[in-house]
Motif scaffolding. Structure first.
Motif, mmCIF file in Angstrom:
data_model
loop_
_atom_site.group_PDB
_atom_site.id
_atom_site.type_symbol
_atom_site.label_atom_id
_atom_site.label_comp_id
_atom_site.label_asym_id
_atom_site.label_seq_id
_atom_site.Cartn_x
_atom_site.Cartn_y
_atom_site.Cartn_z
ATOM 1 N N SER A 44 -3.166 3.531 -2.849
ATOM 2 C CA SER A 44 -2.888 2.544 -3.880
ATOM 3 C C SER A 44 -2.449 1.240 -3.240
ATOM 4 O O SER A 44 -1.795 1.237 -2.198
ATOM 5 C CB SER A 44 -1.793 3.031 -4.831
ATOM 6 N N THR A 57 -3.273 -3.034 -9.829
ATOM 7 C CA THR A 57 -3.340 -2.100 -8.721
ATOM 8 C C THR A 57 -4.790 -1.755 -8.397
ATOM 9 O O THR A 57 -5.606 -1.577 -9.304
ATOM 10 C CB THR A 57 -2.574 -0.809 -9.046
ATOM 11 N N GLU A 77 0.833 -1.195 0.000
ATOM 12 C CA GLU A 77 0.000 0.000 0.000
ATOM 13 C C GLU A 77 0.871 1.251 0.000
ATOM 14 O O GLU A 77 1.998 1.243 0.494
ATOM 15 C CB GLU A 77 -0.916 0.046 1.233
ATOM 16 N N ARG A 103 -5.660 9.581 -1.943
ATOM 17 C CA ARG A 103 -5.826 8.446 -2.837
ATOM 18 C C ARG A 103 -4.820 7.367 -2.451
ATOM 19 O O ARG A 103 -3.609 7.563 -2.581
ATOM 20 C CB ARG A 103 -5.623 8.857 -4.290
ATOM 21 N N THR A 130 -0.700 -2.303 -4.779
ATOM 22 C CA THR A 130 -0.179 -3.048 -5.910
ATOM 23 C C THR A 130 0.087 -4.486 -5.505
ATOM 24 O O THR A 130 0.748 -4.736 -4.496
ATOM 25 C CB THR A 130 1.103 -2.402 -6.445
ATOM 26 N N TYR A 140 -7.179 0.982 -6.107
ATOM 27 C CA TYR A 140 -7.132 2.315 -5.531
ATOM 28 C C TYR A 140 -8.306 2.539 -4.586
ATOM 29 O O TYR A 140 -9.369 1.925 -4.724
ATOM 30 C CB TYR A 140 -7.184 3.384 -6.625
#
Length: 125
Positions: free
Chosen positions: A21, A78, A6, A19, A23, A80
């Motif tokens: 993320s 990914t 993260e 925001r 992955t 979000y």
């Protein structure tokens, strides 16, 4: 196994946006369940949002519905979490979670096999 990382947490003023993320790498699948949970000090881990498979169907926890949006970029593997209108009660460590199964109780954190390390979100009054 699946590895999750993260990013995007930080300190923000009430009413602001962040925001996050997440992955994924390793033995991933597009036919999976990916979710965000959060945990504040002294509280249980709370379901925030989930996105399922390639069709990207979504569900949200009641406390964030209408303010947060979960999405995914399949090419980048990914997920979000767009967080708008942040409130002090949103302060928590936010965790990305993954399970390779589509049909699980996504509101229960114990159903997820893989977790990221967490990212801190702090919202000032």
């Amino acid at each position: 196994q699946v590895q999750l990382v993260e990013s995007g947490g930080g300190l923000v003023q009430a009413g602001g946006s962040l925001r996050l993320s997440c992955t994924a790498s390793g033995r991933t699948s597009s036919r999976d369940t990916m979710a965000w949970f959060r945990q504040a000090p002294g509280k249980e881990r709370e379901f925030v949002a989930v996105i399922r498979g390639t069709i990207a169907s979504t569900e949200y926890g009641a406390s964030v519905k209408g303010r947060f949006t979960i999405s995914r970029d399949n090419a980048r593997n990914t997920v979000y979490l767009q967080m708008n209108d942040l409130k002090p009660e949103d302060t928590a460590v936010y965790y990305c979670a993954n399970d390779l199964r589509l049909y699980i109780d996504y509101r229960d954190p114990k159903k997820f096999d893989y977790w990221g390390q967490g990212t801190q979100v702090t919202v000032n009054s």
